[in-house]
Design an enzyme around this catalytic site. Structure first.
Site: not given
Length: 358
Positions: A54-56, A246, A257
């Site tokens: 996860r994490g753009a 994101d 988020k």
């Protein structure tokens, strides 16, 4: 400073070796360190969808490697393999709809494929492009870390008490981090007194990942409930809120988020500066404003179940993963191309016309 930043790096979440993608399972951190090996595009898409990664920026990098895995399988099947590879890339694109880095990375893979000449090895070309995407993100992180630290020093020379949200460190990127990278750099330069980390419900990325990363590096960190953020700003001398993104639209609106928007509102009220740190691959100049962003919603059971037990049979859940922070609540957007203070459409366009600094 670059050497000091690299020396401080202790965590990575993505590894490409032996024709396979290895991902650190972020769902079980910090209790277990489990790596999964992926050899198919479908497997990588599922890892993105289920938040193994996860994490753009990390999602985009993983998708690029997933496309390489898809190409290897499709080429081995023989015949006209490109349409089948396009199906694999669509599967990857559908895994997380909000993170624009995902689509940016896949478009780079497509563009590279279009430039393959007769006699060239398409698989080697695509693998080289995916590796370049990975390495460029790492370099972007180092540039942003220094730019963000310089911005903090420019506005406030004293020790900083910082609030951050979700996880934006090495676990969320190709290395070092975006918002957390700035915090790391500022700490190395002696500017950070303490970092407050929102727990970031319902996946607890702040408590499980950010607090873990910071503590591992000896950076003073205090974990707080998301709902305590405004109280912290009022009572604990918070000087900066520093977050990632994101997706950033052409006018400077930021999707990040869930919970970021309320932080920006509270920061504005309390006179706390608000910084967004993200690579230029997160900026979507084709999207005019945050009103156009599709906000992903996840399964309501993430909110409705506690310890495996449902909280109420007739209770519904609203579980958006992201929210949109309007540009007029943001003091600065930091990218590897430079900094935009008080972002708007004209300033964002000027930023994106620049060459990279790194």
């Amino acid at each position: 400073m670059r050497d000091r930043l690299l020396a401080a790096e202790k965590v990575k979440a993505i590894d490409w070796r032996d024709d396979a993608l290895y991902l650190l399972d972020q769902r079980v951190l910090p209790f277990e360190e489990v790596w999964h090996r992926y050899t198919t595009a479908a497997g990588v898409a599922e890892a993105i969808r289920t938040m193994v990664v996860r994490g753009a920026p990390a999602i985009g990098i993983s998708a690029a490697y997933g496309a390489v895995l898809g190409a290897r399988a499709r080429i081995a099947e023989g015949g006209d393999w490109y349409p089948a590879l396009e199906e694999d890339m669509q599967l990857l694109a559908d895994s997380r709809p909000t993170a624009v880095n995902l689509f940016w990375a896949l478009n780079r893979i497509r563009d590279r494929l279009m430039r393959v000449k007769n006699g060239d090895n398409p698989l080697a070309a695509l693998e080289a492009e995916a590796v370049a995407i990975h390495l460029s993100d790492r370099e972007a992180n180092l540039t942003m870390a220094q730019l963000g630290a310089d911005l903090i020093r420019k506005h406030q020379g004293n020790l900083q008490t910082v609030l951050t949200h979700c996880n934006t460190g090495a676990l969320a990127t190709g290395g070092f981090g975006t918002a957390l990278g700035v915090i790391r750099a500022a700490h190395l330069e002696g500017m950070i007194e303490r970092v407050y980390a929102d727990e970031t419900r319902p996946w607890l990325q702040g408590s499980r990942l950010t607090a873990w990363e910071l503590a591992n590096e000896g950076i003073p960190v205090t974990l707080n409930a998301d709902s305590a953020a405004a109280h912290l700003m009022r009572t604990k001398g918070i000087t900066w809120v520093i977050v990632g993104a994101d997706r950033i639209t052409a006018n400077g609106d930021v999707a990040n988020k869930i919970g970021t928007y309320q932080l920006a509102v509270a920061a504005m009220h309390h006179g706390v500066r608000f910084m967004v740190v993200a690579p230029s691959s997160t900026i979507d100049m084709e999207m005019a404003s945050g009103d156009d962003i599709i906000i992903e919603e996840r399964d309501g059971r993430e909110l409705l179940e506690v310890g495996g037990q449902r909280v109420g049979a007739d209770v519904e859940a609203f579980n958006p993963v992201f929210d949109v922070t309007p540009a007029d609540l943001i003091d600065a957007i930091v990218t590897e191309k430079g900094i935009v203070e008080r972002p708007d459409t004209a300033r964002m366009a000027q930023l994106m016309s620049r060459k990279h600094l790194h």
